[in-house]
Design an enzyme around this catalytic site. Structure first.
Site, PDB file in Angstrom:
ATOM      1  N   GLY A   1       0.617  -1.284   0.366  1.00 31.31           N
ATOM      2  CA  GLY A   1      -0.016   0.255  -0.104  1.00 31.31           C
ATOM      3  C   GLY A   1       0.897   1.073  -0.028  1.00 31.31           C
ATOM      4  O   GLY A   1       2.178   1.278   0.041  1.00 31.31           O
TER       5      GLY A   1
ATOM      6  N   CYS B   1      -3.810  10.861  10.391  1.00 37.41           N
ATOM      7  CA  CYS B   1      -2.187  11.765  10.128  1.00 37.41           C
ATOM      8  C   CYS B   1      -2.463  13.015  10.560  1.00 37.41           C
ATOM      9  O   CYS B   1      -1.652  13.634  10.958  1.00 37.41           O
ATOM     10  CB  CYS B   1      -2.767  11.364   8.407  1.00 37.41           C
TER      11      CYS B   1
ATOM     12  N   GLY C   1      -4.035   9.787   1.683  1.00 40.44           N
ATOM     13  CA  GLY C   1      -4.816   9.556   2.780  1.00 40.44           C
ATOM     14  C   GLY C   1      -6.174   8.576   2.764  1.00 40.44           C
ATOM     15  O   GLY C   1      -5.708   7.643   3.738  1.00 40.44           O
TER      16      GLY C   1
ATOM     17  N   HIS D   1      -1.045  16.971   3.564  1.00 41.41           N
ATOM     18  CA  HIS D   1      -2.289  17.571   3.613  1.00 41.41           C
ATOM     19  C   HIS D   1      -2.096  19.299   4.515  1.00 41.41           C
ATOM     20  O   HIS D   1      -0.894  18.805   4.668  1.00 41.41           O
ATOM     21  CB  HIS D   1      -3.065  17.001   5.428  1.00 41.41           C
TER      22      HIS D   1
HETATM   23  P1  A2P Z   1      -2.579  -5.949  -1.658  1.00 42.67           P
HETATM   24  O1  A2P Z   1      -2.090  -5.517  -2.384  1.00 42.67           O
HETATM   25  O2  A2P Z   1      -2.964  -7.885  -1.710  1.00 42.67           O
HETATM   26  O3  A2P Z   1      -4.506  -5.721  -1.305  1.00 42.67           O
HETATM   27  P2  A2P Z   1      -3.578   1.349   0.736  1.00 42.67           P
HETATM   28  O4  A2P Z   1      -3.850   1.651   1.931  1.00 42.67           O
HETATM   29  O5  A2P Z   1      -2.653   2.155  -0.054  1.00 42.67           O
HETATM   30  O6  A2P Z   1      -5.030   0.730  -0.546  1.00 42.67           O
HETATM   31  O7  A2P Z   1      -3.516   0.115   1.119  1.00 42.67           O
HETATM   32  C1  A2P Z   1      -3.708  -1.387   1.943  1.00 42.67           C
HETATM   33  C2  A2P Z   1      -2.610  -3.023   2.269  1.00 42.67           C
HETATM   34  O8  A2P Z   1      -3.709  -3.182   2.663  1.00 42.67           O
HETATM   35  C3  A2P Z   1      -2.049  -3.248   0.863  1.00 42.67           C
HETATM   36  O9  A2P Z   1      -0.661  -3.157   0.810  1.00 42.67           O
HETATM   37  C4  A2P Z   1      -3.503  -4.488   0.765  1.00 42.67           C
HETATM   38  O10 A2P Z   1      -2.387  -5.081  -0.125  1.00 42.67           O
HETATM   39  C5  A2P Z   1      -3.437  -4.632   2.161  1.00 42.67           C
HETATM   40  N1  A2P Z   1      -4.145  -5.295   2.147  1.00 42.67           N
HETATM   41  C6  A2P Z   1      -5.751  -5.122   1.740  1.00 42.67           C
HETATM   42  N2  A2P Z   1      -6.209  -6.554   3.146  1.00 42.67           N
HETATM   43  C7  A2P Z   1      -5.582  -7.287   3.259  1.00 42.67           C
HETATM   44  C8  A2P Z   1      -6.622  -8.889   3.984  1.00 42.67           C
HETATM   45  N3  A2P Z   1      -6.900  -8.844   3.874  1.00 42.67           N
HETATM   46  N4  A2P Z   1      -4.303  -8.937   3.875  1.00 42.67           N
HETATM   47  C9  A2P Z   1      -3.853  -8.795   4.300  1.00 42.67           C
HETATM   48  N5  A2P Z   1      -3.463  -7.183   3.511  1.00 42.67           N
HETATM   49  C10 A2P Z   1      -4.330  -6.679   2.737  1.00 42.67           C
END
Ligand code: A2P
Length: 338
Positions: free
Chosen positions: A14, A130, A161, A243
């Site tokens: 993410g 944040c 954000g 922000h």
């Molecule tokens: P993934 O890329 O595999 O979906 P952001 O806040 O930028 O949207 O990022 C969210 C983060 O949380 C990403 O790394 C995403 O991985 C991870 N994520 C989302 N769902 C899950 C889950 N069920 N288990 C572990 N990590 C998750």
């Protein structure tokens, strides 16, 4: 040889996870092993760290075995599910979600404000919201000199954000509009390119959104002052990263703006950015990628003798999230709390 720590990043793909990886490398964090955890969707893909390619793993019950520090940024429900398991396995988690922030057993820490709270951790430490982090870093040095009675905050919050996909969405929408096509919202509820809207977090019973109430409740917890009055209006603006906040501070007595300027010029985590002759003040573009919270436009509120106005910008992904989390981890190490 000094000790190294086994680290896991939960949500490594993410916007914040990516920054966490960069910061660990940049700050020479004493990483022993590094696990990069994300959803099933990303499992098996690779991510690079310190010149090495790491394989992304989906989280399982055994993911946290032998891990010392978990840096989590995958959302509240994921943190709620996995961080207690990580704590049982002996790891200390620093959680970027709001899942545990107001829990009485969970310290909520801005290292420049309340590092002492880390001593009471029971395996989970919360990284504040944040906008709250940025606000707290900028105003706490003034609060130490003369207690703040009331804070009125208006925020101008970037797409970052809402995550990496929201940032991408704004770019796609801007391109669509320039091509004469409609801007289609998918991640955010409304088109953000060339637009703005009150913050998209869920409404609460008092007609404030959750983001606004986080600023209120978290500031009270971090300052250790349940009486400080805080009100906020949070707005999402079509800025990609960093922000901004317009802040009005009410004190018991007048607070000389030059004195405030002098205090903030040397305050930890703050950079004073002010050139009244050029009308040059903090901008999100200047704050992006920087560690410091940029503060300026410090002035007497002409409507109230005991109030000051100021303006700040800070990188939401760095100090507003990843950097604050890494600084908490550094604090744990420095104070032998891990
Ligand atoms: P993934 O890329 O595999 O979906 P952001 O806040 O930028 O949207 O990022 C969210 C983060 O949380 C990403 O790394 C995403 O991985 C991870 N994520 C989302 N769902 C899950 C889950 N069920 N288990 C572990 N990590 C998750």
């Amino acid at each position: 040889m000094s000790r190294k720590y086994n680290v896991a990043i939960l949500g490594a793909t993410g916007a914040v996870g990516t920054e966490l990886l960069a910061l660990l490398e940049e700050r020479n964090f004493p990483v022993g092993s590094l696990k990069v955890l994300a959803s099933e969707r990303s499992a098996g893909k690779t991510i690079s760290f310190a010149g090495k390619s790491l394989i992304i793993e989906a989280v399982t019950e055994s993911s946290f075995d032998s891990v010392d520090i978990v840096l989590a940024s995958a959302g509240g429900s994921i943190s709620k599910k996995w961080l207690p398991i990580a704590a049982k396995a002996g790891a200390v988690s620093i959680d970027n979600s709001s899942a545990f922030r107001m829990h009485p057993d969970v310290p909520l820490i801005v290292p420049e404000v309340n590092p002492e709270a880390a001593a009471h951790h029971k395996g989970i430490i919360a990284n504040p919201n944040c906008t709250t982090i940025l606000l707290n870093v900028a105003v706490y040095p003034l609060h130490l000199v003369q207690p703040i009675k009331r804070i009125v905050a208006s925020t101008y919050q970037s797409a970052s954000g809402a995550g990496a996909m929201a940032m991408e969405e704004v770019k796609i929408q801007a391109q669509a509009i320039l091509n004469g096509e409609p801007a289609v919202p998918e991640i955010l509820p409304y088109p953000l390119a060339f637009n703005l809207f009150p913050h998209n977090s869920p409404m609460t019973d008092n007609a404030y959104c959750e983001e606004e109430m986080k600023m209120v409740n978290e500031t009270r917890k971090i300052f250790g002052d349940p009486d400080i009055r805080v009100t906020a209006t949070c707005v999402r603006v079509p800025v990609l990263r960093a922000h901004s906040e317009a802040i009005n501070l009410e004190f018991q007595h007048p607070f000389n703006p030059d004195k405030a300027r002098e205090i903030l010029a040397t305050a930890p985590g703050v950079k004073l950015v002010e050139d009244f002759s050029k009308n040059y003040f903090p901008m999100p573009i200047d704050a992006s990628g920087k560690d410091d919270v940029l503060v300026g436009r410090i002035r007497q509120d002409i409507s109230h003798p005991n109030c000051l106005e100021l303006w700040l910008c800070g990188d939401q992904i760095r100090k507003g999230a990843a950097l604050n989390a890494v600084q908490i981890a550094e604090l744990l190490i420095a104070k032998s709390l891990i």
